[in-house]
Design a protein around this motif. Structure first.
Motif, PDB file in Angstrom:
ATOM      1  N   LYS A   1     -30.887 -52.264  53.990  1.00  0.00           N
ATOM      2  CA  LYS A   1     -30.558 -51.717  54.321  1.00  0.00           C
ATOM      3  C   LYS A   1     -29.526 -50.562  53.029  1.00  0.00           C
ATOM      4  CE  LYS A   1     -28.816 -52.465  59.013  1.00  0.00           C
ATOM      5  NZ  LYS A   1     -27.343 -52.633  59.248  1.00  0.00           N
ATOM      6  N   GLY A   2     -29.889 -49.325  52.426  1.00  0.00           N
ATOM      7  CA  GLY A   2     -28.777 -49.118  51.388  1.00  0.00           C
ATOM      8  C   GLY A   2     -30.654 -47.795  50.773  1.00  0.00           C
ATOM      9  N   PRO A   3     -30.304 -48.356  48.908  1.00  0.00           N
ATOM     10  CA  PRO A   3     -31.422 -46.546  48.441  1.00  0.00           C
ATOM     11  C   PRO A   3     -32.140 -47.633  48.034  1.00  0.00           C
ATOM     12  CG  PRO A   3     -29.393 -47.322  46.877  1.00  0.00           C
ATOM     13  CD  PRO A   3     -28.808 -48.178  48.085  1.00  0.00           C
ATOM     14  N   VAL A   4     -33.157 -46.408  48.909  1.00  0.00           N
ATOM     15  CA  VAL A   4     -34.478 -47.509  48.369  1.00  0.00           C
ATOM     16  C   VAL A   4     -35.524 -46.529  47.047  1.00  0.00           C
ATOM     17  CG1 VAL A   4     -36.537 -46.894  49.409  1.00  0.00           C
ATOM     18  CG2 VAL A   4     -34.857 -46.855  50.946  1.00  0.00           C
ATOM     19  N   ILE A   5     -35.750 -47.084  46.182  1.00  0.00           N
ATOM     20  CA  ILE A   5     -36.568 -46.591  45.437  1.00  0.00           C
ATOM     21  C   ILE A   5     -37.931 -46.325  45.879  1.00  0.00           C
ATOM     22  CG2 ILE A   5     -38.382 -48.266  43.522  1.00  0.00           C
ATOM     23  CD1 ILE A   5     -36.320 -51.019  44.153  1.00  0.00           C
ATOM     24  N   ALA A   6     -38.677 -45.280  44.656  1.00  0.00           N
ATOM     25  CA  ALA A   6     -38.854 -44.190  45.058  1.00  0.00           C
ATOM     26  C   ALA A   6     -40.372 -44.488  44.701  1.00  0.00           C
ATOM     27  CB  ALA A   6     -39.368 -43.410  43.185  1.00  0.00           C
ATOM     28  N   ASP A   7     -40.726 -45.627  44.141  1.00  0.00           N
ATOM     29  CA  ASP A   7     -42.173 -45.916  43.906  1.00  0.00           C
ATOM     30  C   ASP A   7     -42.311 -47.126  42.575  1.00  0.00           C
ATOM     31  OD1 ASP A   7     -42.015 -44.566  41.194  1.00  0.00           O
ATOM     32  OD2 ASP A   7     -43.114 -42.869  42.407  1.00  0.00           O
ATOM     33  N   ARG A   8     -42.867 -47.842  42.431  1.00  0.00           N
ATOM     34  CA  ARG A   8     -43.268 -49.134  41.695  1.00  0.00           C
ATOM     35  C   ARG A   8     -43.489 -47.664  39.583  1.00  0.00           C
ATOM     36  NH1 ARG A   8     -48.540 -52.521  40.809  1.00  0.00           N
ATOM     37  NH2 ARG A   8     -47.736 -53.877  39.310  1.00  0.00           N
ATOM     38  N   SER A   9     -43.351 -48.674  39.713  1.00  0.00           N
ATOM     39  CA  SER A   9     -43.535 -47.843  37.892  1.00  0.00           C
ATOM     40  C   SER A   9     -43.399 -49.536  37.416  1.00  0.00           C
ATOM     41  CB  SER A   9     -41.761 -47.461  37.412  1.00  0.00           C
ATOM     42  OG  SER A   9     -40.747 -48.430  37.811  1.00  0.00           O
ATOM     43  N   SER A  10     -44.746 -49.704  36.927  1.00  0.00           N
ATOM     44  CA  SER A  10     -45.707 -50.901  36.233  1.00  0.00           C
ATOM     45  C   SER A  10     -45.533 -50.244  34.857  1.00  0.00           C
ATOM     46  CB  SER A  10     -47.078 -51.386  36.956  1.00  0.00           C
ATOM     47  OG  SER A  10     -47.870 -50.113  36.073  1.00  0.00           O
ATOM     48  N   THR A  11     -44.989 -51.771  34.101  1.00  0.00           N
ATOM     49  CA  THR A  11     -44.885 -50.869  32.979  1.00  0.00           C
ATOM     50  C   THR A  11     -46.138 -50.736  32.428  1.00  0.00           C
ATOM     51  OG1 THR A  11     -43.640 -53.390  33.064  1.00  0.00           O
ATOM     52  CG2 THR A  11     -44.140 -52.691  30.742  1.00  0.00           C
ATOM     53  N   THR A  12     -47.920 -50.991  32.679  1.00  0.00           N
ATOM     54  CA  THR A  12     -48.221 -49.824  32.333  1.00  0.00           C
ATOM     55  C   THR A  12     -48.852 -49.028  32.789  1.00  0.00           C
ATOM     56  OG1 THR A  12     -50.039 -52.363  32.134  1.00  0.00           O
ATOM     57  CG2 THR A  12     -51.189 -50.828  32.094  1.00  0.00           C
ATOM     58  N   ASP A  13     -48.596 -48.409  34.588  1.00  0.00           N
ATOM     59  CA  ASP A  13     -48.868 -46.896  34.108  1.00  0.00           C
ATOM     60  C   ASP A  13     -47.657 -46.248  33.916  1.00  0.00           C
ATOM     61  OD1 ASP A  13     -50.113 -47.484  36.107  1.00  0.00           O
ATOM     62  OD2 ASP A  13     -49.293 -48.210  37.704  1.00  0.00           O
ATOM     63  N   MET A  14     -46.288 -46.699  33.186  1.00  0.00           N
ATOM     64  CA  MET A  14     -45.187 -46.548  32.651  1.00  0.00           C
ATOM     65  C   MET A  14     -45.865 -46.114  31.238  1.00  0.00           C
ATOM     66  SD  MET A  14     -41.132 -48.004  31.746  1.00  0.00           S
ATOM     67  CE  MET A  14     -40.372 -47.077  30.152  1.00  0.00           C
ATOM     68  N   PHE A  15     -46.142 -46.864  30.569  1.00  0.00           N
ATOM     69  CA  PHE A  15     -46.751 -46.373  28.937  1.00  0.00           C
ATOM     70  C   PHE A  15     -47.616 -45.581  28.675  1.00  0.00           C
ATOM     71  CE2 PHE A  15     -49.290 -48.304  25.534  1.00  0.00           C
ATOM     72  CZ  PHE A  15     -47.799 -47.642  24.374  1.00  0.00           C
TER      73      PHE A  15
ATOM     74  N   ASP B   1     -41.447 -53.289  38.836  1.00  0.00           N
ATOM     75  CA  ASP B   1     -42.513 -53.524  37.695  1.00  0.00           C
ATOM     76  C   ASP B   1     -43.274 -54.115  38.755  1.00  0.00           C
ATOM     77  OD1 ASP B   1     -44.249 -53.536  35.542  1.00  0.00           O
ATOM     78  OD2 ASP B   1     -44.426 -55.779  36.194  1.00  0.00           O
ATOM     79  N   GLY B   2     -42.529 -54.722  40.165  1.00  0.00           N
ATOM     80  CA  GLY B   2     -43.389 -55.410  41.426  1.00  0.00           C
ATOM     81  C   GLY B   2     -43.389 -54.987  42.664  1.00  0.00           C
ATOM     82  N   GLN B   3     -44.555 -54.840  43.480  1.00  0.00           N
ATOM     83  CA  GLN B   3     -44.751 -53.534  43.866  1.00  0.00           C
ATOM     84  C   GLN B   3     -43.761 -54.579  45.568  1.00  0.00           C
ATOM     85  OE1 GLN B   3     -46.594 -50.712  44.940  1.00  0.00           O
ATOM     86  NE2 GLN B   3     -45.325 -50.499  47.443  1.00  0.00           N
ATOM     87  N   VAL B   4     -43.366 -55.659  45.352  1.00  0.00           N
ATOM     88  CA  VAL B   4     -43.092 -56.505  46.350  1.00  0.00           C
ATOM     89  C   VAL B   4     -41.756 -56.341  46.417  1.00  0.00           C
ATOM     90  CG1 VAL B   4     -42.874 -58.158  44.905  1.00  0.00           C
ATOM     91  CG2 VAL B   4     -42.023 -58.596  46.959  1.00  0.00           C
ATOM     92  N   VAL B   5     -40.832 -55.442  45.127  1.00  0.00           N
ATOM     93  CA  VAL B   5     -39.911 -55.491  45.039  1.00  0.00           C
ATOM     94  C   VAL B   5     -39.221 -53.255  45.261  1.00  0.00           C
ATOM     95  CG1 VAL B   5     -37.563 -54.318  42.881  1.00  0.00           C
ATOM     96  CG2 VAL B   5     -39.366 -56.184  42.791  1.00  0.00           C
ATOM     97  N   VAL B   6     -40.677 -53.137  45.432  1.00  0.00           N
ATOM     98  CA  VAL B   6     -40.467 -51.411  45.869  1.00  0.00           C
ATOM     99  C   VAL B   6     -39.922 -51.764  47.477  1.00  0.00           C
ATOM    100  CG1 VAL B   6     -41.468 -48.958  46.575  1.00  0.00           C
ATOM    101  CG2 VAL B   6     -41.800 -50.540  44.562  1.00  0.00           C
ATOM    102  N   ALA B   7     -41.018 -52.984  48.184  1.00  0.00           N
ATOM    103  CA  ALA B   7     -41.377 -52.774  49.496  1.00  0.00           C
ATOM    104  C   ALA B   7     -40.186 -53.362  50.069  1.00  0.00           C
ATOM    105  CB  ALA B   7     -42.532 -53.454  49.709  1.00  0.00           C
ATOM    106  N   ALA B   8     -39.686 -54.589  49.085  1.00  0.00           N
ATOM    107  CA  ALA B   8     -37.883 -54.675  49.596  1.00  0.00           C
ATOM    108  C   ALA B   8     -37.073 -54.307  49.852  1.00  0.00           C
ATOM    109  CB  ALA B   8     -37.545 -56.078  48.914  1.00  0.00           C
ATOM    110  N   SER B   9     -37.339 -53.145  48.664  1.00  0.00           N
ATOM    111  CA  SER B   9     -36.068 -51.656  48.967  1.00  0.00           C
ATOM    112  C   SER B   9     -36.271 -51.200  50.793  1.00  0.00           C
ATOM    113  CB  SER B   9     -36.080 -51.378  47.965  1.00  0.00           C
ATOM    114  OG  SER B   9     -37.045 -50.041  47.996  1.00  0.00           O
ATOM    115  N   ARG B  10     -37.206 -51.256  51.229  1.00  0.00           N
ATOM    116  CA  ARG B  10     -37.392 -50.167  52.760  1.00  0.00           C
ATOM    117  C   ARG B  10     -37.206 -51.475  53.447  1.00  0.00           C
ATOM    118  NH1 ARG B  10     -42.995 -47.398  49.919  1.00  0.00           N
ATOM    119  NH2 ARG B  10     -41.922 -46.277  48.270  1.00  0.00           N
ATOM    120  N   TRP B  11     -37.085 -52.267  53.328  1.00  0.00           N
ATOM    121  CA  TRP B  11     -37.394 -53.922  55.042  1.00  0.00           C
ATOM    122  C   TRP B  11     -35.546 -53.393  54.251  1.00  0.00           C
ATOM    123  CZ3 TRP B  11     -40.064 -57.987  51.509  1.00  0.00           C
ATOM    124  CH2 TRP B  11     -41.674 -57.588  51.461  1.00  0.00           C
TER     125      TRP B  11
END
Length: 268
Positions: A101-115, A89-99
């Motif tokens: 090593k390991g699987p990368v989160i595709a993009d941010r899935s904010s709950t509002t956008d998801m809904f 839900d948070g952009q910092v979580v997506v960015a951290a996955s790119r910092w």
């Protein structure tokens, strides 16, 4: 948290099964699914899971506040661990996955956008939604707005987020009578997670998705940040500035803690 790579008994059309990996960010296993992948999975799976009388899937979110609470609140941590899927839900979580090593989160899935982005696909597929949370006025207006936004959307039912412990059985009975495919629970952390975990085996729904202040964002009661702030990970700043009394202390304390946790758990 259940292993996202196994244990799903539902049939998937060829090529439709989502990416099964998780990225470990700040001590939490977060799904690498994209926003669209998450919506596709929900719209396809939730009605099928309910029709087959499968246990409801618990879908929780992860943002800076969640990272901080997971580390500091044992009860919240225990509830979060029961999720079948935790999305970014948070952009910092997506960015951290790119910092890391390991699987990368595709993009941010904010709950509002998801809904909001799921409304038309849900209307097309016949997926039934139930809105639980917010004040009576906000909940009712949200229901009115989404049925106008997505003609044909099936709103199984709705209820405000104010009830006592003594009322909880009646709340569950009303949800089950409505038979929703997706139950959206917006009562805020940690109450919404505790409610979902406590009642997951009593609730007859395909997916149960926690959503915080979602209904207020749909009605416009809470303003969303400009798109450039959302994409640059600064939506929290917009929220803090527009709602300082409610959110300033939360962000000033949980954001630094979340960054420290990301660094602390950087090796997995």
């Amino acid at each position: 948290m259940n292993d996202l790579t196994v244990g799903n008994p539902l049939p998937w059309p060829e090529g439709a099964r989502p990416e099964p990996f998780v990225a470990h960010v700040g001590g939490i296993p977060v799904s690498t699914l994209s926003l669209q992948g998450l919506i596709d999975k929900m719209v396809l799976e939730a009605p099928l899971r309910r029709s087959l009388d499968q246990p409801a899937w618990l879908v929780f979110d992860c943002n800076g506040q969640g990272l901080s609470m997971n580390a500091s609140d044992p009860a919240f941590r225990a509830d979060l661990a029961q999720a079948d899927l935790i999305h970014a839900d948070g952009q910092v979580v997506v960015a951290a996955s790119r910092w890391l090593k390991g699987p990368v989160i595709a993009d941010r899935s904010s709950t509002t956008d998801m809904f909001i982005d799921s409304l038309k696909p849900a209307a097309a597929s016949g997926a039934r939604y139930y809105l639980l949370g917010g004040t009576e006025a906000v909940n009712a207006e949200c229901a009115q707005r989404i049925t106008a936004m997505a003609p044909g959307l099936q709103l199984a039912g709705r209820r405000n987020g104010y009830w006592t412990t003594q009322d909880e059985d009646a709340v569950i009975d009303a949800i089950n009578a409505a038979a929703p495919d997706v139950l959206w629970v917006g009562t805020g952390k940690p109450r919404e997670q505790a409610f979902c975990v406590r009642n997951r085996h009593r609730i007859k729904a395909g997916w149960i998705v926690t959503c915080g202040g979602l209904f207020n964002y749909v009605t416009g009661d809470y303003p969303r940040a400009p798109m450039w702030m959302q994409k640059s990970g600064l939506e929290w700043l917009h929220r803090m500035v527009t709602r300082p009394r409610q959110l300033a202390w939360r962000y000033l304390t949980t954001n630094p803690h979340a960054l420290w946790l990301i660094w602390k758990h950087r090796h997995g």
